[in-house]
Design an enzyme around this catalytic site. Structure first.
Site, PDB file in Angstrom:
ATOM      1  N   ASP A  38       5.165  42.433  19.083  1.00 16.15           N
ATOM      2  CA  ASP A  38       6.408  42.001  18.251  1.00 16.15           C
ATOM      3  C   ASP A  38       6.562  43.091  17.707  1.00 16.15           C
ATOM      4  OD1 ASP A  38       8.373  41.765  16.711  1.00 16.15           O
ATOM      5  OD2 ASP A  38       7.142  40.053  15.338  1.00 16.15           O
TER       6      ASP A  38
ATOM      7  N   ASP B 102      13.518  36.981  17.995  1.00 22.68           N
ATOM      8  CA  ASP B 102      13.675  36.459  16.736  1.00 22.68           C
ATOM      9  C   ASP B 102      14.487  37.527  16.200  1.00 22.68           C
ATOM     10  OD1 ASP B 102      12.883  36.238  13.632  1.00 22.68           O
ATOM     11  OD2 ASP B 102      11.327  37.810  14.303  1.00 22.68           O
TER      12      ASP B 102
ATOM     13  N   GLY C 136       6.924  33.061  11.105  1.00 24.80           N
ATOM     14  CA  GLY C 136       6.419  33.466   9.610  1.00 24.80           C
ATOM     15  C   GLY C 136       6.752  35.022   8.703  1.00 24.80           C
TER      16      GLY C 136
HETATM   17  O1  OSB Z   1       8.677  39.893  12.704  1.00 26.13           O
HETATM   18  O2  OSB Z   1       7.490  38.218  12.981  1.00 26.13           O
HETATM   19  C1  OSB Z   1       8.202  38.715  11.974  1.00 26.13           C
HETATM   20  C2  OSB Z   1       7.001  39.792   8.827  1.00 26.13           C
HETATM   21  C3  OSB Z   1       7.434  39.935   8.463  1.00 26.13           C
HETATM   22  C4  OSB Z   1       8.948  39.946   8.535  1.00 26.13           C
HETATM   23  C5  OSB Z   1       9.162  39.592  10.014  1.00 26.13           C
HETATM   24  C6  OSB Z   1       8.325  39.454  10.687  1.00 26.13           C
HETATM   25  C7  OSB Z   1       7.009  39.185  10.096  1.00 26.13           C
HETATM   26  C8  OSB Z   1       5.268  38.810  11.067  1.00 26.13           C
HETATM   27  C9  OSB Z   1       4.318  37.991   9.922  1.00 26.13           C
HETATM   28  O3  OSB Z   1       4.737  38.680  11.944  1.00 26.13           O
HETATM   29  C10 OSB Z   1       4.090  36.043  10.434  1.00 26.13           C
HETATM   30  C11 OSB Z   1       3.667  35.321   9.515  1.00 26.13           C
HETATM   31  O4  OSB Z   1       4.299  34.908   9.008  1.00 26.13           O
HETATM   32  O5  OSB Z   1       2.634  35.384   9.587  1.00 26.13           O
HETATM   33 MG    MG Z   2       9.101  38.502  14.664  1.00 25.29          MG
END
Ligand code: OSB
Ligand code: MG
Length: 374
Positions: A192, A242, A294
């Site tokens: 990611d 996303d 998340g």
């Molecule tokens: O890009 O998915 C994302 C957390 C904060 C902002 C963006 C992202 C994320 C995570 C965390 O990847 C995933 C989680 O809550 O476990």
């Molecule tokens: Mg993401």
């Protein structure tokens, strides 16, 4: 009919066990807005706003969401008799641009209330069919490939069914390759980038193709669909969007343009459960797999994510890790747990969210409160 007569907001501080680095910033102490919604008959439920501390993921923040909920979102919903929670999103969307996370906190709360009033678990109220959710972990950017490999190895040993590695220029191909070499060809790995690349980096991104990733999430700009389409044409690895998916229309655009092949649905980012379910249904009809992302939710937001991820087309593991991944102690009982095969149970024993908020604990964590009444 469902009528919300009061919405109480509070902001709590909840420190993460360990700071988490993504390409666009670091998260350590979460500031979380919780809502307590009460209907005309006195039934209450809780919801959570997933806005972050800084505007580095979407333009929203905790402070803009607090203002938007108190000034615009809550007043539009309070006292209105809704036939179904699916009607709330349209009311909040009319001549009211943006602020999806603020809108979602209230919209999802109405779904939670409706499930409670109907006497069924939230999952089943929205049409969920799963009784447990395959779960992934999101690993932040580490200083060295070796440090990442340690975390990734531990995650696989714990049972996680997907290991997502945050990347950025300077911490990408060699980090992911180290994880692939250590964990073997069958390990379910993905990356990611949280918008850290441009089309000029296409060779670097194409180098990931040889590492057999499940997908690469949001490599290019947060609001881009056109360049992602160009990138997807030149990558074998499926692109998952996303940040770019902020509504059903953006998911349709992704499909039309070929900007990606998988969708990460975060209900906060798209404005709530109504749009999340619509995106889920569209993707199901078009053979596009989805999974639940998340935002470091507390146990309250997690209840909504678990319910959403119980819908049938959530076929890839979600970022719905158990409470202990994030917090020394969560704010709900029971806490969210994961079994050794990486599954989180959907609570089906009682109506509504399936967890109780620990009131004493959140009182202690609260830094401000505000009530909006009809
Ligand atoms: O890009 O998915 C994302 C957390 C904060 C902002 C963006 C992202 C994320 C995570 C965390 O990847 C995933 C989680 O809550 O476990
Ligand atoms: Mg993401």
């Amino acid at each position: 009919m469902i009528t919300v007569s009061r919405i109480r907001l509070r902001e709590i501080r909840l420190p993460l066990k360990a700071p988490f680095r993504i390409s666009s910033g670091v998260i350590s102490d979460r500031r979380i807005i919780l809502l307590e919604l009460t209907d005309a008959s006195g039934v209450t439920t809780w919801s959570e706003c997933v806005a972050g501390e800084a505007p580095n993921y979407t333009p929203e923040t905790v402070d803009t969401a607090w203002m938007a909920i108190t000034q615009w979102v809550a007043p539009r919903v309070l006292g209105v008799a809704f036939e179904h929670p699916g009607d709330v999103h349209d009311v909040l969307d009319k001549d009211f641009r943006g602020h999806n996370m603020a809108k979602a906190a209230v919209e999802m709360g109405v779904w939670g209330l409706a499930a409670e009033l109907s006497g069924v678990p939230l999952s089943r109220y929205i049409g969920g069919t799963r009784s447990s959710i395959p779960t992934g972990i999101s690993l932040g950017i580490e200083r060295t490939p070796a440090a990442l490999v340690d975390k990734a190895r531990a995650a696989v040993a714990e049972g996680y069914r997907k290991v997502k590695i945050k990347i950025m220029p300077g911490s990408d191909v060699e980090f992911v390759r180290a994880a692939r070499e250590e964990l073997g060809a069958s390990a379910p790995l993905m990356a990611d980038a949280n918008n850290a690349y441009t089309l000029d980096d296409i060779d670097r991104l194409a180098a990931l193709d040889s590492l057999d990733l499940m997908m690469i999430e949001q490599p290019l700009a947060w609001d881009d669909l056109v360049r992602h389409a160009e990138l997807q044409r030149r990558l074998e690895t499926p692109v998952c969007l996303d940040e770019s998916i902020t509504s059903l229309d953006r998911a349709i655009d992704m499909h039309t343009l070929g900007s990606g092949r998988i969708v990460n649905i975060k209900p906060g980012r798209v404005g709530g459960f109504g749009p999340s379910i619509a995106i889920h249904d569209f993707c199901e009809q078009h053979g596009i797999p989805v999974w639940c992302g998340g935002m470091f939710e507390s146990g309250v937001g997690r209840a909504y994510n678990v319910a959403l991820a119980s819908l049938p087309n959530f076929t890839k593991p979600g970022d719905v890790s158990p409470s202990a991944r994030y917090w020394e102690r969560d704010i709900v009982t029971p806490e969210w747990t994961m079994d050794s095969s990486g599954m989180v149970k959907v609570p089906l024993e009682r109506p509504g969210l399936g967890v109780d908020v620990d009131l004493d604990r959140i009182e202690n964590l609260t830094v401000r409160k505000h009530a909006v009444e009809q």
